[in-house]
Scaffold this motif. Structure first.
Motif, PDB file in Angstrom:
ATOM      1  N   PRO A  47      10.576 -17.057  -3.847  1.00 51.70           N
ATOM      2  CA  PRO A  47      10.146 -17.670  -2.579  1.00 51.70           C
ATOM      3  C   PRO A  47       8.750 -17.234  -2.101  1.00 51.70           C
ATOM      4  CG  PRO A  47      11.495 -15.783  -2.108  1.00 51.70           C
ATOM      5  CD  PRO A  47      11.383 -15.852  -3.610  1.00 51.70           C
ATOM      6  N   MET A  48       8.015 -16.401  -2.884  1.00 48.63           N
ATOM      7  CA  MET A  48       6.789 -15.821  -2.342  1.00 48.63           C
ATOM      8  C   MET A  48       5.671 -16.852  -2.166  1.00 48.63           C
ATOM      9  SD  MET A  48       7.559 -12.840  -1.546  1.00 48.63           S
ATOM     10  CE  MET A  48       5.913 -12.478  -0.958  1.00 48.63           C
ATOM     11  N   THR A  49       5.510 -17.774  -3.144  1.00 46.05           N
ATOM     12  CA  THR A  49       4.497 -18.817  -2.974  1.00 46.05           C
ATOM     13  C   THR A  49       5.037 -19.950  -2.107  1.00 46.05           C
ATOM     14  OG1 THR A  49       3.484 -18.303  -5.117  1.00 46.05           O
ATOM     15  CG2 THR A  49       3.003 -20.448  -4.158  1.00 46.05           C
ATOM     16  N   PHE A  50       6.182 -20.454  -2.471  1.00 41.91           N
ATOM     17  CA  PHE A  50       6.852 -21.498  -1.678  1.00 41.91           C
ATOM     18  C   PHE A  50       8.283 -21.059  -1.403  1.00 41.91           C
ATOM     19  CE2 PHE A  50       9.368 -25.296  -1.055  1.00 41.91           C
ATOM     20  CZ  PHE A  50       8.565 -26.057  -0.212  1.00 41.91           C
ATOM     21  N   PRO A  51       8.689 -20.948  -0.135  1.00 42.57           N
ATOM     22  CA  PRO A  51       8.000 -21.450   1.062  1.00 42.57           C
ATOM     23  C   PRO A  51       7.266 -20.402   1.892  1.00 42.57           C
ATOM     24  CG  PRO A  51      10.285 -21.091   1.569  1.00 42.57           C
ATOM     25  CD  PRO A  51      10.108 -20.652   0.135  1.00 42.57           C
ATOM     26  N   LEU A  52       7.267 -19.104   1.471  1.00 42.11           N
ATOM     27  CA  LEU A  52       6.730 -18.069   2.348  1.00 42.11           C
ATOM     28  C   LEU A  52       5.220 -18.162   2.527  1.00 42.11           C
ATOM     29  CD1 LEU A  52       8.826 -14.924   1.356  1.00 42.11           C
ATOM     30  CD2 LEU A  52       9.121 -16.482   3.281  1.00 42.11           C
ATOM     31  N   THR A  53       4.483 -18.594   1.493  1.00 39.02           N
ATOM     32  CA  THR A  53       3.024 -18.670   1.608  1.00 39.02           C
ATOM     33  C   THR A  53       2.568 -20.101   1.867  1.00 39.02           C
ATOM     34  OG1 THR A  53       2.788 -16.764   0.128  1.00 39.02           O
ATOM     35  CG2 THR A  53       0.839 -18.126   0.484  1.00 39.02           C
ATOM     36  N   THR A  54       2.858 -20.996   0.962  1.00 37.86           N
ATOM     37  CA  THR A  54       2.476 -22.404   1.136  1.00 37.86           C
ATOM     38  C   THR A  54       3.745 -23.221   1.365  1.00 37.86           C
ATOM     39  OG1 THR A  54       2.483 -22.656  -1.279  1.00 37.86           O
ATOM     40  CG2 THR A  54       0.366 -22.235  -0.221  1.00 37.86           C
ATOM     41  N   GLY A  55       4.202 -23.233   2.600  1.00 35.37           N
ATOM     42  CA  GLY A  55       5.408 -23.960   2.954  1.00 35.37           C
ATOM     43  C   GLY A  55       5.119 -25.393   3.339  1.00 35.37           C
ATOM     44  N   PRO A  56       6.122 -26.092   3.890  1.00 32.05           N
ATOM     45  CA  PRO A  56       5.939 -27.500   4.265  1.00 32.05           C
ATOM     46  C   PRO A  56       4.814 -27.719   5.276  1.00 32.05           C
ATOM     47  CG  PRO A  56       8.263 -26.922   4.242  1.00 32.05           C
ATOM     48  CD  PRO A  56       7.514 -25.648   4.069  1.00 32.05           C
ATOM     49  N   GLY A  57       4.673 -26.806   6.262  1.00 33.98           N
ATOM     50  CA  GLY A  57       3.595 -26.947   7.234  1.00 33.98           C
ATOM     51  C   GLY A  57       2.226 -26.859   6.597  1.00 33.98           C
ATOM     52  N   THR A  58       2.077 -25.939   5.652  1.00 29.94           N
ATOM     53  CA  THR A  58       0.800 -25.793   4.948  1.00 29.94           C
ATOM     54  C   THR A  58       0.492 -27.037   4.132  1.00 29.94           C
ATOM     55  OG1 THR A  58       1.168 -23.406   4.804  1.00 29.94           O
ATOM     56  CG2 THR A  58      -0.493 -24.354   3.338  1.00 29.94           C
ATOM     57  N   LEU A  59       1.476 -27.551   3.415  1.00 29.43           N
ATOM     58  CA  LEU A  59       1.249 -28.728   2.579  1.00 29.43           C
ATOM     59  C   LEU A  59       0.942 -29.959   3.432  1.00 29.43           C
ATOM     60  CD1 LEU A  59       3.997 -28.225  -0.158  1.00 29.43           C
ATOM     61  CD2 LEU A  59       1.606 -27.526  -0.178  1.00 29.43           C
ATOM     62  N   ALA A  60       1.604 -30.078   4.585  1.00 32.53           N
ATOM     63  CA  ALA A  60       1.295 -31.199   5.478  1.00 32.53           C
ATOM     64  C   ALA A  60      -0.142 -31.121   5.979  1.00 32.53           C
ATOM     65  CB  ALA A  60       2.264 -31.213   6.657  1.00 32.53           C
ATOM     66  N   ALA A  61      -0.578 -29.912   6.314  1.00 34.75           N
ATOM     67  CA  ALA A  61      -1.962 -29.737   6.750  1.00 34.75           C
ATOM     68  C   ALA A  61      -2.933 -30.027   5.609  1.00 34.75           C
ATOM     69  CB  ALA A  61      -2.168 -28.317   7.274  1.00 34.75           C
TER      70      ALA A  61
END
Length: 224
Positions: free
Chosen positions: A124-138
Motif C-alpha cells: 500500500p505504500m505507493t497506492f493508496p498511501l502516496t498516490t491515492g485517488p485524490g492525487t490521481l484525480a488532481a
C-alpha cells in the motif's frame, strides 16, 4: 522568455497542487513501521516508492485527458469534480483527530514484518498511501487540455508532466528517506499541526479548482 516562464509556472503548479494531497509526512510513521531503524533499507524502499509514484503521476497526466475524451467528459467538469474531491479530502483531514484509528491500508502496512517491506513498495505504500485517488484525480485535472492539441502542446505537456512529477517525487523520496529522524523529531503534536496546515492549503486548492471549472462552464454557456 515568456514561453520558458509559462512552462516553469506550469511545472511548479504540479508539486504545489500534488504535495498537499500526497502529504508524505502522513505516511512517514507507516514507512518507519516497515523499515524499522535500518537506514539502508529506508533508502531502498523510499527510492522504489518514488519511482512508482513518478510513473503513476506522469502516466495519469499524459493519458488522463484521452480517457476523459473517450467517455465524453468535458474539461470544466473534470476541474469541478477534481476540485470537489480534493476539497473533500482536505475537509476530512481538517476534521480528523490525532487519536483517530488508522486506515485499513495503514494497519496492513504497519503490521507487516520488516523482512518483506520491499514487497509492499507499490501496495500500500505507493497506492493508496502516496498516490491515492485524490492525487490521481488532481493529476488528470493538471494534465487536462482543451481545444486542438498541436505538437508544441504535446511536447510542453510531456515536459510539464515529467518536470512536475520529478519535483514531487524528490520531495517524497527525501521525506521518506529521512522518515526515521522526522518521526522522532516532530512528535505526535507536531504531526497534528503540520497536518492541519497542509489540509487548509489543500482546501484552498480544491476551491480554486472548482471556481476555475465553474468559470469555464459559465463562459461556454454564454458563448453558446
Amino acid at each position: 522568455m515568456q514561453v520558458i516562464s509559462a512552462l516553469a509556472s506550469e511545472i511548479l503548479l504540479v508539486p504545489v497542487t500534488l504535495l498537499p494531497i500526497i502529504n508524505p509526512l502522513s505516511s512517514a510513521s507507516v514507512f518507519v513501521g516497515l523499515v524499522g531503524a535500518r537506514e539502508g533499507l529506508a533508502r531502498q524502499l523510499a527510492r522504489q516508492i518514488a519511482i512508482n509514484s513518478f510513473v503513476m503521476i506522469v502516466a495519469t497526466m499524459l493519458v488522463g485527458t484521452y480517457v476523459l475524451t473517450l467517455f465524453g467528459i468535458s474539461l470544466p467538469v473534470v476541474r469541478i469534480g477534481g476540485g470537489l474531491l480534493v476539497a473533500a479530502t482536505a475537509w476530512r483531514m481538517l476534521g480528523a483527530r490525532a487519536d483517530s484509528p488508522p486506515s485499513p491500508a495503514e494497519e496492513q502496512a504497519a503490521a507487516l514484518s520488516d523482512e518483506q517491506p520491499l514487497q509492499q513498495a507499490f501496495y500500500p505504500m505507493t497506492f493508496p498511501l502516496t498516490t491515492g485517488p485524490g492525487t490521481l484525480a488532481a493529476c488528470v485535472t493538471l494534465g487536462a487540455h482543451s481545444g486542438t492539441v498541436t505538437p508544441l502542446h504535446m511536447v510542453s505537456g510531456v515536459l510539464v508532466a515529467i518536470g512536475g512529477a520529478l519535483l514531487v517525487v524528490l520531495v517524497v523520496y527525501y521525506t521518506l528517506r529521512n522518515a526515521i529522524k522526522l518521526v522522532t523529531r516532530i512528535g505526535p503534536n507536531g504531526a497534528v499541526v503540520m497536518q492541519q496546515l497542509v489540509a487548509f492549503v489543500l482546501l484552498c486548492i480544491g476551491i480554486q479548482l472548482v471556481w476555475a471549472g465553474w468559470l469555464d462552464l459559465t463562459a461556454s454557456g454564454a458563448a453558446a
